[in-house]
Design a protein around this motif. Structure first.
Motif, PDB file in Angstrom:
ATOM      1  N   ILE A  68      67.366  14.684  14.504  1.00  0.00           N
ATOM      2  CA  ILE A  68      67.792  13.306  14.704  1.00  0.00           C
ATOM      3  C   ILE A  68      66.732  12.364  14.152  1.00  0.00           C
ATOM      4  O   ILE A  68      65.569  12.752  13.970  1.00  0.00           O
ATOM      5  CB  ILE A  68      68.033  12.982  16.194  1.00  0.00           C
ATOM      6  N   LYS A  69      67.154  11.138  13.887  1.00  0.00           N
ATOM      7  CA  LYS A  69      66.210  10.119  13.446  1.00  0.00           C
ATOM      8  C   LYS A  69      65.567   9.459  14.664  1.00  0.00           C
ATOM      9  O   LYS A  69      66.054   9.560  15.791  1.00  0.00           O
ATOM     10  CB  LYS A  69      66.919   9.087  12.572  1.00  0.00           C
ATOM     11  N   THR A  70      64.488   8.749  14.412  1.00  0.00           N
ATOM     12  CA  THR A  70      63.756   8.098  15.502  1.00  0.00           C
ATOM     13  C   THR A  70      64.645   7.150  16.289  1.00  0.00           C
ATOM     14  O   THR A  70      64.538   7.051  17.514  1.00  0.00           O
ATOM     15  CB  THR A  70      62.560   7.316  14.928  1.00  0.00           C
ATOM     16  N   GLU A  71      65.552   6.471  15.594  1.00  0.00           N
ATOM     17  CA  GLU A  71      66.422   5.513  16.263  1.00  0.00           C
ATOM     18  C   GLU A  71      67.360   6.184  17.259  1.00  0.00           C
ATOM     19  O   GLU A  71      67.818   5.556  18.217  1.00  0.00           O
ATOM     20  CB  GLU A  71      67.245   4.734  15.232  1.00  0.00           C
ATOM     21  N   GLY A  72      67.659   7.459  17.042  1.00  0.00           N
ATOM     22  CA  GLY A  72      68.586   8.166  17.921  1.00  0.00           C
ATOM     23  C   GLY A  72      67.915   8.988  19.007  1.00  0.00           C
ATOM     24  O   GLY A  72      68.596   9.709  19.748  1.00  0.00           O
TER      25      GLY A  72
ATOM     26  N   LEU B 122      57.915  16.774  16.072  1.00  0.00           N
ATOM     27  CA  LEU B 122      57.862  15.447  15.465  1.00  0.00           C
ATOM     28  C   LEU B 122      57.348  15.555  14.043  1.00  0.00           C
ATOM     29  O   LEU B 122      56.292  16.161  13.806  1.00  0.00           O
ATOM     30  CB  LEU B 122      56.945  14.519  16.271  1.00  0.00           C
ATOM     31  N   VAL B 123      58.077  14.989  13.104  1.00  0.00           N
ATOM     32  CA  VAL B 123      57.515  14.804  11.767  1.00  0.00           C
ATOM     33  C   VAL B 123      56.476  13.686  11.891  1.00  0.00           C
ATOM     34  O   VAL B 123      56.716  12.668  12.550  1.00  0.00           O
ATOM     35  CB  VAL B 123      58.616  14.425  10.757  1.00  0.00           C
ATOM     36  N   GLU B 124      55.319  13.872  11.329  1.00  0.00           N
ATOM     37  CA  GLU B 124      54.189  12.965  11.553  1.00  0.00           C
ATOM     38  C   GLU B 124      54.557  11.501  11.348  1.00  0.00           C
ATOM     39  O   GLU B 124      54.123  10.618  12.095  1.00  0.00           O
ATOM     40  CB  GLU B 124      53.027  13.352  10.634  1.00  0.00           C
ATOM     41  N   SER B 125      55.379  11.222  10.365  1.00  0.00           N
ATOM     42  CA  SER B 125      55.740   9.831  10.086  1.00  0.00           C
ATOM     43  C   SER B 125      56.591   9.211  11.194  1.00  0.00           C
ATOM     44  O   SER B 125      56.690   7.985  11.297  1.00  0.00           O
ATOM     45  CB  SER B 125      56.496   9.743   8.756  1.00  0.00           C
ATOM     46  N   SER B 126      57.211  10.044  12.040  1.00  0.00           N
ATOM     47  CA  SER B 126      58.064   9.515  13.106  1.00  0.00           C
ATOM     48  C   SER B 126      57.273   8.959  14.281  1.00  0.00           C
ATOM     49  O   SER B 126      57.804   8.185  15.077  1.00  0.00           O
ATOM     50  CB  SER B 126      59.023  10.597  13.599  1.00  0.00           C
ATOM     51  N   ILE B 127      56.006   9.338  14.390  1.00  0.00           N
ATOM     52  CA  ILE B 127      55.166   8.863  15.516  1.00  0.00           C
ATOM     53  C   ILE B 127      55.061   7.351  15.458  1.00  0.00           C
ATOM     54  O   ILE B 127      55.154   6.659  16.491  1.00  0.00           O
ATOM     55  CB  ILE B 127      53.781   9.521  15.467  1.00  0.00           C
ATOM     56  N   GLN B 128      54.863   6.811  14.282  1.00  0.00           N
ATOM     57  CA  GLN B 128      54.747   5.364  14.141  1.00  0.00           C
ATOM     58  C   GLN B 128      56.067   4.672  14.521  1.00  0.00           C
ATOM     59  O   GLN B 128      56.055   3.605  15.142  1.00  0.00           O
ATOM     60  CB  GLN B 128      54.377   4.998  12.703  1.00  0.00           C
ATOM     61  N   GLY B 129      57.194   5.301  14.166  1.00  0.00           N
ATOM     62  CA  GLY B 129      58.479   4.736  14.540  1.00  0.00           C
ATOM     63  C   GLY B 129      58.702   4.738  16.046  1.00  0.00           C
ATOM     64  O   GLY B 129      59.277   3.797  16.597  1.00  0.00           O
ATOM     65  N   ILE B 130      58.245   5.796  16.726  1.00  0.00           N
ATOM     66  CA  ILE B 130      58.357   5.864  18.170  1.00  0.00           C
ATOM     67  C   ILE B 130      57.496   4.785  18.836  1.00  0.00           C
ATOM     68  O   ILE B 130      57.912   4.122  19.776  1.00  0.00           O
ATOM     69  CB  ILE B 130      57.976   7.264  18.682  1.00  0.00           C
TER      70      ILE B 130
END
Length: 206
Positions: free
Chosen positions: A175-179, A193-201
């Motif tokens: 899933i994407k961070t938004e979901g 977690l894909v590393e780039s998703s931490i910033q989105g969270i």
């Protein structure tokens, strides 16, 4: 901040990522998680069960026979619920089971769910999948290298190769961070977690 290892596709440590304590180190309250999961499951119910009442049945409303003198109980419409083919009494009608909890409660539950994964050592971070083509075997090889089976993968990018390569793998959801939601986090044994998703969270919950 809590430091976690960032792994590559082969399961080797390549760096470290910092997870903010305001999101990943929250005391967990089961009652809050329970309330939010119930809300999510209730919102998923379709609520399409419906039956015909006496007003929905096709038929005459003429009185079947006279009121008195027949020896039978008095009777009105043939659509009466007491007769075969008549309407249903107090049957289900189409409705929505959805309801909402306060936004702050939902955000707090999401933080608690993330914190529970970190506290139980069920959270992993990967620098990226780097899938050059849609290939299920390539995705499975990465999860095996990381020692993950029933896993929820969170990414911030609209990676078509990743989504399509994982869709036929049992016990895996991407899933994407938004979901990101409480139910999915708790449903799967591991959180990747894909590393780039931490910033989105952080941007969503910070």
């Amino acid at each position: 901040m809590a430091a976690v290892d960032v792994l590559n596709r082969s399961g080797e440590k390549v760096s470290e990522a910092q997870l903010p304590d305001t999101i990943f180190s929250i005391p967990v309250k089961k009652s809050v998680l329970h309330d939010v999961v119930r809300m999510q499951l209730a919102s998923r119910r379709r609520g399409t069960a419906v039956v015909k009442g006496r007003s929905d049945i096709a038929g005459s409303t003429k009185k079947l026979y006279r009121q008195k003198g027949t020896g039978n109980a008095r009777s009105g419409s043939i659509k009466s619920p007491l007769r075969r083919g008549g309407g249903v009494i107090f049957g289900p009608t189409q409705r929505s089971y959805a309801y909402n909890l306060p936004k702050k409660v939902r955000a707090l539950a999401l933080k608690m769910a993330l914190s529970s994964k970190l506290a139980t050592d069920s959270l992993r971070v990967i620098d990226g999948f780097g899938l050059e083509e849609i290939k299920t075997k390539a995705f499975v090889d990465v999860t095996r290298a990381l020692g993950l089976k029933k896993v929820l993968v969170v990414t911030s990018d609209d990676d078509r190769n990743l989504f399509l390569s994982s869709r036929n793998v049992p016990g895996v959801k991407v899933i994407k961070t938004e979901g990101l939601n409480v139910y999915d986090i708790l449903k799967y044994d591991k959180l990747l977690l894909v590393e780039s998703s931490i910033q989105g969270i952080e941007g969503r919950l910070g």
